[in-house]
Write a protein that holds these residues in place. Structure first.
Motif, PDB file in Angstrom:
ATOM      1  N   ARG A  17      20.318  31.595  42.420  1.00 11.75           N
ATOM      2  CA  ARG A  17      21.072  31.709  43.666  1.00 11.75           C
ATOM      3  C   ARG A  17      20.149  32.026  44.837  1.00 11.75           C
ATOM      4  NH1 ARG A  17      26.502  35.193  44.667  1.00 11.75           N
ATOM      5  NH2 ARG A  17      25.277  36.876  43.771  1.00 11.75           N
ATOM      6  N   THR A  18      19.153  32.864  44.588  1.00  9.77           N
ATOM      7  CA  THR A  18      18.224  33.256  45.648  1.00  9.77           C
ATOM      8  C   THR A  18      17.555  32.034  46.265  1.00  9.77           C
ATOM      9  OG1 THR A  18      17.869  35.421  44.657  1.00  9.77           O
ATOM     10  CG2 THR A  18      16.136  34.598  46.110  1.00  9.77           C
ATOM     11  N   VAL A  19      17.163  31.099  45.420  1.00  6.34           N
ATOM     12  CA  VAL A  19      16.578  29.858  45.933  1.00  6.34           C
ATOM     13  C   VAL A  19      17.624  29.047  46.698  1.00  6.34           C
ATOM     14  CG1 VAL A  19      15.580  27.634  45.259  1.00  6.34           C
ATOM     15  CG2 VAL A  19      14.763  29.751  44.187  1.00  6.34           C
ATOM     16  N   ALA A  20      18.826  28.931  46.124  1.00  5.18           N
ATOM     17  CA  ALA A  20      19.862  28.094  46.746  1.00  5.18           C
ATOM     18  C   ALA A  20      20.248  28.610  48.128  1.00  5.18           C
ATOM     19  CB  ALA A  20      21.090  28.026  45.843  1.00  5.18           C
ATOM     20  N   LEU A  21      20.273  29.922  48.297  1.00  3.03           N
ATOM     21  CA  LEU A  21      20.763  30.492  49.556  1.00  3.03           C
ATOM     22  C   LEU A  21      19.683  30.620  50.630  1.00  3.03           C
ATOM     23  CD1 LEU A  21      23.183  33.352  48.374  1.00  3.03           C
ATOM     24  CD2 LEU A  21      23.689  30.951  48.898  1.00  3.03           C
ATOM     25  N   ALA A  22      18.438  30.396  50.271  1.00  3.64           N
ATOM     26  CA  ALA A  22      17.356  30.573  51.245  1.00  3.64           C
ATOM     27  C   ALA A  22      17.406  29.499  52.335  1.00  3.64           C
ATOM     28  CB  ALA A  22      16.004  30.521  50.525  1.00  3.64           C
ATOM     29  N   THR A  23      16.801  29.816  53.466  1.00 10.59           N
ATOM     30  CA  THR A  23      16.658  28.823  54.529  1.00 10.59           C
ATOM     31  C   THR A  23      15.490  27.906  54.193  1.00 10.59           C
ATOM     32  OG1 THR A  23      17.486  30.402  56.141  1.00 10.59           O
ATOM     33  CG2 THR A  23      16.243  28.518  56.993  1.00 10.59           C
ATOM     34  N   GLY A  24      15.775  26.610  54.156  1.00 12.84           N
ATOM     35  CA  GLY A  24      14.701  25.677  53.840  1.00 12.84           C
ATOM     36  C   GLY A  24      15.280  24.330  53.456  1.00 12.84           C
ATOM     37  N   PRO A  25      14.409  23.308  53.322  1.00 12.72           N
ATOM     38  CA  PRO A  25      14.877  21.955  53.008  1.00 12.72           C
ATOM     39  C   PRO A  25      15.509  21.880  51.620  1.00 12.72           C
ATOM     40  CG  PRO A  25      12.575  21.953  53.768  1.00 12.72           C
ATOM     41  CD  PRO A  25      12.947  23.370  53.515  1.00 12.72           C
ATOM     42  N   ALA A  26      16.659  21.162  51.546  1.00 17.41           N
ATOM     43  CA  ALA A  26      17.402  21.074  50.285  1.00 17.41           C
ATOM     44  C   ALA A  26      16.572  20.450  49.175  1.00 17.41           C
ATOM     45  CB  ALA A  26      18.690  20.282  50.498  1.00 17.41           C
ATOM     46  N   ASP A  27      15.760  19.410  49.518  1.00 15.27           N
ATOM     47  CA  ASP A  27      15.015  18.758  48.435  1.00 15.27           C
ATOM     48  C   ASP A  27      13.976  19.698  47.822  1.00 15.27           C
ATOM     49  OD1 ASP A  27      13.584  18.720  50.787  1.00 15.27           O
ATOM     50  OD2 ASP A  27      12.564  16.830  50.341  1.00 15.27           O
ATOM     51  N   ARG A  28      13.391  20.557  48.626  1.00 17.69           N
ATOM     52  CA  ARG A  28      12.463  21.553  48.058  1.00 17.69           C
ATOM     53  C   ARG A  28      13.198  22.551  47.167  1.00 17.69           C
ATOM     54  NH1 ARG A  28       8.333  23.272  52.981  1.00 17.69           N
ATOM     55  NH2 ARG A  28       7.874  21.140  53.696  1.00 17.69           N
ATOM     56  N   LYS A  29      14.402  22.937  47.572  1.00 22.63           N
ATOM     57  CA  LYS A  29      15.164  23.883  46.752  1.00 22.63           C
ATOM     58  C   LYS A  29      15.465  23.292  45.381  1.00 22.63           C
ATOM     59  CE  LYS A  29      17.581  25.991  50.651  1.00 22.63           C
ATOM     60  NZ  LYS A  29      18.930  26.336  51.168  1.00 22.63           N
ATOM     61  N   VAL A  30      15.787  22.021  45.347  1.00 23.01           N
ATOM     62  CA  VAL A  30      16.075  21.367  44.066  1.00 23.01           C
ATOM     63  C   VAL A  30      14.820  21.348  43.196  1.00 23.01           C
ATOM     64  CG1 VAL A  30      16.755  19.195  42.975  1.00 23.01           C
ATOM     65  CG2 VAL A  30      17.973  20.017  45.007  1.00 23.01           C
ATOM     66  N   GLN A  31      13.688  21.032  43.808  1.00 29.94           N
ATOM     67  CA  GLN A  31      12.432  21.042  43.045  1.00 29.94           C
ATOM     68  C   GLN A  31      12.099  22.454  42.545  1.00 29.94           C
ATOM     69  OE1 GLN A  31      10.170  19.309  46.298  1.00 29.94           O
ATOM     70  NE2 GLN A  31       9.764  17.477  45.072  1.00 29.94           N
ATOM     71  N   LEU A  32      12.342  23.456  43.385  1.00 28.73           N
ATOM     72  CA  LEU A  32      12.108  24.843  42.981  1.00 28.73           C
ATOM     73  C   LEU A  32      13.000  25.222  41.803  1.00 28.73           C
ATOM     74  CD1 LEU A  32      11.849  26.507  46.507  1.00 28.73           C
ATOM     75  CD2 LEU A  32      10.026  26.447  44.786  1.00 28.73           C
ATOM     76  N   THR A  33      14.247  24.795  41.856  1.00 33.23           N
ATOM     77  CA  THR A  33      15.187  25.108  40.779  1.00 33.23           C
ATOM     78  C   THR A  33      14.705  24.520  39.465  1.00 33.23           C
ATOM     79  OG1 THR A  33      17.017  25.140  42.354  1.00 33.23           O
ATOM     80  CG2 THR A  33      17.595  24.855  40.036  1.00 33.23           C
ATOM     81  N   ALA A  34      14.259  23.268  39.498  1.00 29.76           N
ATOM     82  CA  ALA A  34      13.782  22.622  38.278  1.00 29.76           C
ATOM     83  C   ALA A  34      12.524  23.318  37.743  1.00 29.76           C
ATOM     84  CB  ALA A  34      13.505  21.145  38.541  1.00 29.76           C
ATOM     85  N   ALA A  35      11.622  23.701  38.645  1.00 30.95           N
ATOM     86  CA  ALA A  35      10.381  24.369  38.210  1.00 30.95           C
ATOM     87  C   ALA A  35      10.683  25.742  37.610  1.00 30.95           C
ATOM     88  CB  ALA A  35       9.425  24.511  39.395  1.00 30.95           C
ATOM     89  N   LEU A  36      11.590  26.454  38.235  1.00 27.18           N
ATOM     90  CA  LEU A  36      11.964  27.774  37.715  1.00 27.18           C
ATOM     91  C   LEU A  36      12.605  27.639  36.339  1.00 27.18           C
ATOM     92  CD1 LEU A  36      12.230  30.823  38.222  1.00 27.18           C
ATOM     93  CD2 LEU A  36      14.422  30.364  39.347  1.00 27.18           C
ATOM     94  N   ALA A  37      13.491  26.659  36.205  1.00 27.93           N
ATOM     95  CA  ALA A  37      14.177  26.463  34.924  1.00 27.93           C
ATOM     96  C   ALA A  37      13.179  26.105  33.823  1.00 27.93           C
ATOM     97  CB  ALA A  37      15.233  25.367  35.060  1.00 27.93           C
ATOM     98  N   GLU A  38      12.206  25.269  34.146  1.00 23.58           N
ATOM     99  CA  GLU A  38      11.235  24.899  33.113  1.00 23.58           C
ATOM    100  C   GLU A  38      10.442  26.115  32.640  1.00 23.58           C
ATOM    101  OE1 GLU A  38       9.152  21.230  33.576  1.00 23.58           O
ATOM    102  OE2 GLU A  38       7.446  21.938  32.409  1.00 23.58           O
ATOM    103  N   GLY A  39      10.103  27.009  33.574  1.00 19.87           N
ATOM    104  CA  GLY A  39       9.335  28.193  33.196  1.00 19.87           C
ATOM    105  C   GLY A  39      10.158  29.262  32.493  1.00 19.87           C
TER     106      GLY A  39
END
Lengths: 292, 292
Positions: free
Chosen positions: B118-140
């Protein structure tokens, strides 16, 4: 057809989270936690709402539906742990911790929570919708409004019963409805108002089942609420009172369905869901006058 | 300054996940799990990489750093549970399950995993970067490559030691480095190559600490690996061999830092991290010849 979409999306997620080099015991626990499943009521709600909203990004709707169900499965695996319900049977089979040990049950739940978010992130669809889906899923799953908070109320000596029921059960139905709308570019909050009473109805049905049904019918032990001294609406209102409450909530859910051309896809699901929710022992129809 | 950014982002996330109507016991467990923390090494790596990549979306980098640390804190709370390490002390204080009970420890971990996303989703920033961040976090974080899989290897009778070490420790460092780059629009895979050896170095340091240090120095019980018959590099290579391996991995991490103008922000962090990683008892410098 929606059932096939849901199972295909879940199989894909389970295959991904349990692929090599996943430790074999965790892989078995992950599969057992998700496949075969229960009624898949929450993902069906997601897909019905997405369809009512036009379903213009079906891969994203499938991912949203799978994510909701993965989260639900994770919560069941953790709820069944010895430190919570200590349940030995779920859906007629040994629970995950009984079959694979408590460590793997904890980790399978963790991995399924993570996989739910990854499933949304990896789906084909607009990035802004994925971000909205992630936030909606997190609100329904975590704290302070989601199922983790709902379960934690059971550890308190003084319980906010309204917050408890909303969080423990309704929150994931709200998320399921919201996510169906978000996946298809619809109005999330209008559809959340459908998920809320349906989720509450589910809680009433669960309370009824816990109070009354035979273990054999449900595939899990019953009387857990009494055993753990948890709030139970069927104990408080009596069986007839709880049944009327359930029908009243179902009517609220039907009434909340937005006036879109394909609204029947969702009202039909609500009717079917309520019929399934009633424990087998109580399945005689109420007089329609009681339904309003 | 990065430390302040990290703590502010973590405080905001903890305030959000534990806000009313969060059950009071869960709120206390959530706070204890995250505040005050340990070295915050992973989020420091995220911010250092983001800075080296230009840090053009600092709110997103802060969210990525907080998300990584929330996941790490969740994994510690679950790892300390009676069904895993059964640890009574962490960072010099009672573990979450000792202070608040195992149910709240399970749920606090679950809620922190969710809050990370949620912290990533709610942050201010480009949506496509948030999606990439979510995938990277999930993999780790999840399976088959992340920390849930890593911990699950400890339940296997036959262990893939390479997969175990990569998943248990290196995966979250890889995610931390990747996420710093992704938050700032940088090259994620180039920076992942920095996280991997640094994470492996951390695992060697942890093995050394487990093997050798006094409990008082670390604030947690030691000798867990021997007690649980887990692979431990310091037992296998000896103390000198493990120290040389740690320095060699640190050198690999330094060498992998991409040739960008601000690369010193990351190499400096690596040097500081390695200095911190060495257990106090072993803090004499190695001959530089051994470092390469």
């Amino acid at each position: 057809m929606n059932a096939e979409r849901i199972e295909a999306a879940l199989r894909a997620a389970v295959a991904r989270v349990s692929a090599p080099p996943c430790p074999p015991g965790l892989r078995a626990a992950l599969r057992a936690a998700v496949l075969p499943g229960g009624g898949r009521l929450r993902p069906h709600l997601t897909l019905a709402v997405a369809a009512a909203c036009g379903d213009d990004a079906p891969a994203l709707a499938d991912a949203a539906a799978a994510a909701i169900e993965l989260l639900h499965c994770a919560s069941l695996v953790h709820d069944d742990l010895p430190c919570f319900d200590d349940a030995a049977v779920r859906r007629g089979r040994p629970t995950v911790h009984v079959a694979f040990g408590a460590p793997r049950a904890v980790l399978a739940g963790d991995a399924l929570i993570v996989e739910a978010f990854r499933t949304v992130a990896l789906a084909t669809g607009p990035a802004d919708r994925k971000v909205q889906l992630t936030a909606a899923l997190a609100e329904g799953a975590g704290a302070p409004f989601g199922i983790a908070a709902g379960q934690a109320w059971e550890e308190e000596s003084s319980v906010d019963v309204d917050a408890y029921h909303r969080a423990k059960t309704a929150a994931l139905f709200v998320a399921a409805a919201r996510m169906g709308a978000l996946a298809a570019g619809g109005e999330a909050e209008a559809w959340a108002a459908v998920g809320e009473p349906l989720g509450q109805a589910y809680q009433v049905a669960d309370d009824l089942a816990d109070q009354l049904s035979a273990a054999a019918d449900l595939g899990k032990p019953v009387g857990q609420d009494a055993a753990h001294d948890r709030p139970n609406l069927a104990r408080r209102l009596g069986v007839d009172g709880a049944l009327m409450r359930l029908e009243s909530l179902a009517a609220d859910a039907r009434a909340a369905v937005p006036d879109v051309p394909r609204r029947h896809l969702v009202t039909g699901l609500i009717d079917a869901a309520v019929a399934r929710l009633l424990p087998a022992a109580l399945a005689e129809p109420l007089p329609r006058a009681a339904v309003g």
